[in-house]
Design a protein around this motif. Structure first.
Motif, PDB file in Angstrom:
ATOM      1  N   GLY A   1      31.801  36.607   0.430  1.00 41.88           N
ATOM      2  CA  GLY A   1      31.535  37.148  -0.911  1.00 41.88           C
ATOM      3  C   GLY A   1      30.071  37.356  -1.260  1.00 41.88           C
ATOM      4  O   GLY A   1      29.747  37.581  -2.427  1.00 41.88           O
ATOM      5  N   CYS A   2      29.175  37.280  -0.274  1.00 46.73           N
ATOM      6  CA  CYS A   2      27.742  37.495  -0.566  1.00 46.73           C
ATOM      7  C   CYS A   2      27.536  38.862  -1.211  1.00 46.73           C
ATOM      8  O   CYS A   2      26.686  39.024  -2.093  1.00 46.73           O
ATOM      9  CB  CYS A   2      26.917  37.434   0.721  1.00 46.73           C
ATOM     10  SG  CYS A   2      27.291  36.040   1.808  1.00 46.73           S
ATOM     11  N   TRP A   3      28.352  39.810  -0.781  1.00 49.83           N
ATOM     12  CA  TRP A   3      28.227  41.181  -1.276  1.00 49.83           C
ATOM     13  C   TRP A   3      28.452  41.306  -2.770  1.00 49.83           C
ATOM     14  O   TRP A   3      27.919  42.205  -3.412  1.00 49.83           O
ATOM     15  CB  TRP A   3      29.216  42.098  -0.527  1.00 49.83           C
ATOM     16  CG  TRP A   3      30.652  41.711  -0.748  1.00 49.83           C
ATOM     17  CD1 TRP A   3      31.373  40.797  -0.029  1.00 49.83           C
ATOM     18  CD2 TRP A   3      31.532  42.194  -1.774  1.00 49.83           C
ATOM     19  NE1 TRP A   3      32.643  40.660  -0.541  1.00 49.83           N
ATOM     20  CE2 TRP A   3      32.771  41.516  -1.608  1.00 49.83           C
ATOM     21  CE3 TRP A   3      31.404  43.126  -2.803  1.00 49.83           C
ATOM     22  CZ2 TRP A   3      33.865  41.751  -2.446  1.00 49.83           C
ATOM     23  CZ3 TRP A   3      32.506  43.356  -3.641  1.00 49.83           C
ATOM     24  CH2 TRP A   3      33.705  42.677  -3.453  1.00 49.83           C
ATOM     25  N   GLN A   4      29.239  40.400  -3.320  1.00 47.43           N
ATOM     26  CA  GLN A   4      29.567  40.523  -4.744  1.00 47.43           C
ATOM     27  C   GLN A   4      28.320  40.486  -5.617  1.00 47.43           C
ATOM     28  O   GLN A   4      28.267  41.120  -6.658  1.00 47.43           O
ATOM     29  CB  GLN A   4      30.517  39.406  -5.169  1.00 47.43           C
ATOM     30  CG  GLN A   4      31.888  39.532  -4.528  1.00 47.43           C
ATOM     31  CD  GLN A   4      32.776  38.340  -4.840  1.00 47.43           C
ATOM     32  OE1 GLN A   4      32.442  37.508  -5.684  1.00 47.43           O
ATOM     33  NE2 GLN A   4      33.906  38.246  -4.164  1.00 47.43           N
ATOM     34  N   CYS A   5      27.332  39.727  -5.189  1.00 45.62           N
ATOM     35  CA  CYS A   5      26.107  39.631  -5.983  1.00 45.62           C
ATOM     36  C   CYS A   5      24.929  40.350  -5.329  1.00 45.62           C
ATOM     37  O   CYS A   5      24.007  40.766  -6.017  1.00 45.62           O
ATOM     38  CB  CYS A   5      25.746  38.170  -6.201  1.00 45.62           C
ATOM     39  SG  CYS A   5      27.026  37.244  -7.092  1.00 45.62           S
ATOM     40  N   HIS A   6      24.968  40.458  -3.990  1.00 51.25           N
ATOM     41  CA  HIS A   6      23.800  41.012  -3.294  1.00 51.25           C
ATOM     42  C   HIS A   6      24.012  42.434  -2.771  1.00 51.25           C
ATOM     43  O   HIS A   6      23.107  42.999  -2.163  1.00 51.25           O
ATOM     44  CB  HIS A   6      23.411  40.104  -2.127  1.00 51.25           C
ATOM     45  CG  HIS A   6      22.933  38.742  -2.568  1.00 51.25           C
ATOM     46  ND1 HIS A   6      21.706  38.541  -3.150  1.00 51.25           N
ATOM     47  CD2 HIS A   6      23.530  37.523  -2.531  1.00 51.25           C
ATOM     48  CE1 HIS A   6      21.554  37.235  -3.423  1.00 51.25           C
ATOM     49  NE2 HIS A   6      22.656  36.604  -3.076  1.00 51.25           N
ATOM     50  N   GLY A   7      25.203  42.998  -2.967  1.00 49.27           N
ATOM     51  CA  GLY A   7      25.477  44.349  -2.465  1.00 49.27           C
ATOM     52  C   GLY A   7      25.908  44.320  -1.002  1.00 49.27           C
ATOM     53  O   GLY A   7      25.582  43.394  -0.267  1.00 49.27           O
TER      54      GLY A   7
HETATM   55  C1  HEC Z   1      27.712  34.578  -7.659  1.00 48.35           C
HETATM   56  C2  HEC Z   1      26.684  35.475  -7.146  1.00 48.35           C
HETATM   57  C3  HEC Z   1      26.123  35.182  -5.751  1.00 48.35           C
HETATM   58  C4  HEC Z   1      26.793  35.053  -4.559  1.00 48.35           C
HETATM   59  C5  HEC Z   1      28.295  35.107  -4.321  1.00 48.35           C
HETATM   60  C6  HEC Z   1      25.781  34.860  -3.529  1.00 48.35           C
HETATM   61  N1  HEC Z   1      24.540  34.874  -4.102  1.00 48.35           N
HETATM   62 FE1  HEC Z   1      22.750  34.656  -3.134  1.00 48.35          FE
HETATM   63  N2  HEC Z   1      21.770  34.676  -4.918  1.00 48.35           N
HETATM   64  C7  HEC Z   1      22.339  34.900  -6.150  1.00 48.35           C
HETATM   65  C8  HEC Z   1      21.325  34.809  -7.188  1.00 48.35           C
HETATM   66  C9  HEC Z   1      21.566  34.988  -8.676  1.00 48.35           C
HETATM   67  C10 HEC Z   1      20.111  34.524  -6.523  1.00 48.35           C
HETATM   68  C11 HEC Z   1      18.728  34.275  -7.141  1.00 48.35           C
HETATM   69  C12 HEC Z   1      18.807  32.930  -7.838  1.00 48.35           C
HETATM   70  C13 HEC Z   1      17.857  31.930  -7.396  1.00 48.35           C
HETATM   71  O1  HEC Z   1      16.777  32.261  -6.873  1.00 48.35           O
HETATM   72  O2  HEC Z   1      18.175  30.714  -7.600  1.00 48.35           O
HETATM   73  C14 HEC Z   1      20.419  34.476  -5.087  1.00 48.35           C
HETATM   74  C15 HEC Z   1      19.488  34.256  -4.105  1.00 48.35           C
HETATM   75  C16 HEC Z   1      19.750  34.310  -2.741  1.00 48.35           C
HETATM   76  C17 HEC Z   1      18.749  34.173  -1.709  1.00 48.35           C
HETATM   77  C18 HEC Z   1      17.243  34.002  -1.933  1.00 48.35           C
HETATM   78  C19 HEC Z   1      16.624  35.368  -2.040  1.00 48.35           C
HETATM   79  C20 HEC Z   1      15.144  35.309  -2.287  1.00 48.35           C
HETATM   80  O3  HEC Z   1      14.460  36.234  -1.838  1.00 48.35           O
HETATM   81  O4  HEC Z   1      14.683  34.350  -2.933  1.00 48.35           O
HETATM   82  C21 HEC Z   1      19.388  34.261  -0.511  1.00 48.35           C
HETATM   83  C22 HEC Z   1      18.761  34.203   0.876  1.00 48.35           C
HETATM   84  C23 HEC Z   1      20.808  34.432  -0.802  1.00 48.35           C
HETATM   85  N3  HEC Z   1      20.978  34.469  -2.160  1.00 48.35           N
HETATM   86  C24 HEC Z   1      21.776  34.579   0.156  1.00 48.35           C
HETATM   87  C25 HEC Z   1      23.160  34.621  -0.108  1.00 48.35           C
HETATM   88  C26 HEC Z   1      24.183  34.613   0.916  1.00 48.35           C
HETATM   89  C27 HEC Z   1      23.929  34.599   2.419  1.00 48.35           C
HETATM   90  C28 HEC Z   1      25.388  34.617   0.259  1.00 48.35           C
HETATM   91  C29 HEC Z   1      26.772  34.525   0.874  1.00 48.35           C
HETATM   92  C30 HEC Z   1      27.005  33.373   1.745  1.00 48.35           C
HETATM   93  C31 HEC Z   1      25.087  34.653  -1.178  1.00 48.35           C
HETATM   94  N4  HEC Z   1      23.738  34.659  -1.360  1.00 48.35           N
HETATM   95  C32 HEC Z   1      26.059  34.697  -2.184  1.00 48.35           C
HETATM   96  C33 HEC Z   1      23.682  35.147  -6.398  1.00 48.35           C
HETATM   97  C34 HEC Z   1      24.697  35.055  -5.446  1.00 48.35           C
END
Ligand code: HEC
Length: 93
Positions: free
Chosen positions: A17-23
């Protein structure tokens, strides 16, 4: 962290589900920042994902294995950079 497989990583990225928030191609979205191209190093990615404490949920090993995480890194690393605008004729009349 051992080097991963970009192909498996694409599937893991979708499955977890990483895509749900990150595309779908890590381009970033309304909720999450852009992750690619030029993702952070594997160790930093792992440390962030395991300990996320802000708007992103943390992913423990039981849910997302080290192998899946390494594959996800390989996937993000494999995504192409946007071309330099100077290489696009239409933008250089
Ligand atoms: C519910 C939404 C959500 C999902 C699902 C999610 N992320 Fe994120 N992610 C975020 C948000 C919001 C931030 C920035 C918040 C923070 O810095 O604390 C972030 C930050 C990050 C960062 C740091 C980026 C930076 O440049 O600082 C990484 C790496 C990352 N996510 C990887 C992942 C991966 C890999 C997954 C899947 C395993 C994932 N995320 C799933 C919302 C999400």
């Amino acid at each position: 962290m051992a080097a991963g497989s970009a192909d498996k990583g694409r599937l893991a990225y979708v499955k977890h589900g990483c895509w749900q928030c990150h595309g779908f191609v890590g381009q970033g979205g309304v909720t999450g920042p852009k992750l690619a191209p030029n993702p952070m190093p594997p160790e930093a990615l792992s440390a962030f994902v395991r300990n996320a404490a802000g708007a992103m949920p943390p992913y423990q090993k039981a849910i997302l294995s080290d192998e899946d995480l390494a594959d996800i890194h390989a996937y993000l690393q494999s995504l192409p950079k946007a071309p330099d605008y100077k290489s696009i004729p239409l933008l250089n009349p």
